[in-house]
Motif scaffolding. Structure first.
Motif, PDB file in Angstrom:
ATOM      1  N   SER A 132       1.038  -1.044  -0.137  1.00  0.00           N
ATOM      2  CA  SER A 132      -0.080   0.125  -0.060  1.00  0.00           C
ATOM      3  C   SER A 132       0.807   1.166   0.022  1.00  0.00           C
ATOM      4  CB  SER A 132      -0.834  -0.124   1.140  1.00  0.00           C
ATOM      5  OG  SER A 132      -1.722  -1.254   1.196  1.00  0.00           O
ATOM      6  N   ALA A 135      -0.496   8.083  -1.912  1.00  0.00           N
ATOM      7  CA  ALA A 135      -1.376   7.176  -0.802  1.00  0.00           C
ATOM      8  C   ALA A 135      -0.647   7.636   0.546  1.00  0.00           C
ATOM      9  CB  ALA A 135      -0.899   5.790  -1.283  1.00  0.00           C
ATOM     10  N   LYS A 191      -5.227   1.262  -0.285  1.00  0.00           N
ATOM     11  CA  LYS A 191      -5.487   2.634  -1.091  1.00  0.00           C
ATOM     12  C   LYS A 191      -6.477   3.564  -0.705  1.00  0.00           C
ATOM     13  CE  LYS A 191      -6.464   0.339  -4.829  1.00  0.00           C
ATOM     14  NZ  LYS A 191      -6.812  -0.035  -6.271  1.00  0.00           N
ATOM     15  N   TYR A 192      -7.227   3.266   0.196  1.00  0.00           N
ATOM     16  CA  TYR A 192      -8.388   4.272   0.827  1.00  0.00           C
ATOM     17  C   TYR A 192      -8.289   4.550   2.248  1.00  0.00           C
ATOM     18  CZ  TYR A 192      -9.802   3.018  -4.173  1.00  0.00           C
ATOM     19  OH  TYR A 192      -9.995   2.728  -5.473  1.00  0.00           O
TER      20      TYR A 192
END
Length: 368
Positions: A12, A25, A237-238
């Motif tokens: 990530s 990110a 990613k979120y």
């Protein structure tokens, strides 16, 4: 106010093809954690990525397998990674601290408590600790192995409310959705026993640059829920999903915490210590420990493996080789080889002195 541990994996934090940092990110992660801190929550970040960043810095095309080279690369990468975090958090006026741990920091009870006190003071000061394994000095037999395990141990140590395991899939599936298109998503795991009944297929391989995999995340969840920590697997990613999940949105896979967490001392025995040997039990003793909450007596031990001294940690196994408990022994391995399978009243005659009745007292024994 909630105490939140967030573990972010290498997959990530970095670009899959180059291993370079995925700056957008990381910036979103920093914004999210700083917002949570401003809302009054206490936040700890467990961050992978040092070895990957070191590889990119040195032009290496794959993660090193040689431990000496890996430690050297981690030393290069760790400083660079912290520089990036410090620059981004400083922009948002959020103080951070670097905390590098090895397994030996948790093995001795006094060190374990000292680590707890350090975290407590940092959180009271409004600091976000950024935690990683100290790869530069950790020896193989005293390594956490992966940051999923490290994050669960940190969450257990500080008795966090939440542990977020940020990974490259949005939740746990019945199989790897990247290779099995009809894999079923799993929203809630009420107990680890229930997860076993689901027959979930978990791969042990992490990304090209990472060390984890879904199996390490499930193992981490097992440690955390035993400490009463709600654990969530969700997509790295979120990062903004962390807030959405805390507000009740049905995202990720939730592992519900045990309603009655084990004590801090027993969690230290179960997960902080490194076992020095193994004790294999007959069926009667295994049932007495698993179902009856009894202490372990010499009569129930059928096999002793390893060399250990009094008050060291051992794994306790049933006849089929399944680990059922861990505990601190009252006898050394040499003594147990003499008294295993024998009644407690025979111990003093066999050893030549009066010993305690139990091999592992139930106060020093934890079911795993």
């Amino acid at each position: 106010m909630q105490t939140i541990v967030v573990k972010i994996g290498t997959s990530s934090l970095t670009q899959a093809d180059t291993g370079l940092l995925a700056l957008s990110a990381i910036a979103t992660l920093v914004e999210t954690l700083s917002d949570l801190q401003r809302q009054g929550h206490r936040v700890i970040l467990v961050s992978s990525g040092a070895v990957s960043v070191g590889c990119a810095r040195l032009g290496l095309t794959e993660r090193p397998k040689n431990i000496a080279l890996k430690q050297a690369v981690a030393a290069v990468g760790q400083g660079r990674l912290m520089r990036v975090y410090d620059d981004l958090f400083t922009t948002l006026q959020q103080p951070i601290a670097q905390v590098l741990l090895t397994r030996s920091d948790l093995v001795q009870r006094s060190h374990y408590l000292n680590v707890y006190n350090t975290f407590r003071e940092l959180l009271e000061l409004g600091v976000i600790p950024i935690v990683n394994e100290n790869d530069t000095v950790a020896v193989e037999e005293l390594k956490f192995g992966d940051n999923d395990t490290l994050s669960a141990l940190v969450a257990s140590l500080i008795e966090a409310d939440w542990l977020f395991l940020m990974t490259d899939v949005d939740r746990l599936y019945s199989a790897d959705p990247r290779s099995v298109p009809d894999a079923k998503p799993i929203a809630v795991v009420s107990s680890m026993k229930e997860l076993g009944e689901m027959q979930v297929e978990t791969g042990s391989q992490g990304s090209q640059w990472g060390t984890g995999g879904m199996v390490t995340k499930i193992s981490a969840a097992r440690i955390a829920v035993a400490a009463g920590v709600r654990t969530v697997i969700t997509e790295g990613k979120y990062p903004r999903n962390i807030e959405r999940i805390m507000n009740g949105e049905p995202l990720g896979t939730h592992f519900e915490p045990q309603p009655e967490p084990t004590s801090a001392r027993k969690r230290w025995i179960a997960y902080g210590l490194v076992t020095a040997g193994k004790l294999y039990l007959d069926n009667g003793a295994a049932i007495a420990i698993s179902d009856g909450g009894k202490s372990l007596l010499a009569a129930g031990i059928s096999l002793v493996e390893g060399e250990f001294e009094t008050q060291e940690a051992v794994g306790i196994f049933d006849r089929q080789g399944n680990e059922i408990a861990r505990g601190l022994v009252n006898y050394s391995s040499q003594e147990l080889l003499k008294i295993r399978g024998r009644h407690s009243r025979e111990i003093s005659e066999i050893l030549g002195y009066i010993g305690v009745e139990t091999v592992v007292h139930r106060d020093n024994l934890v079911l795993v």
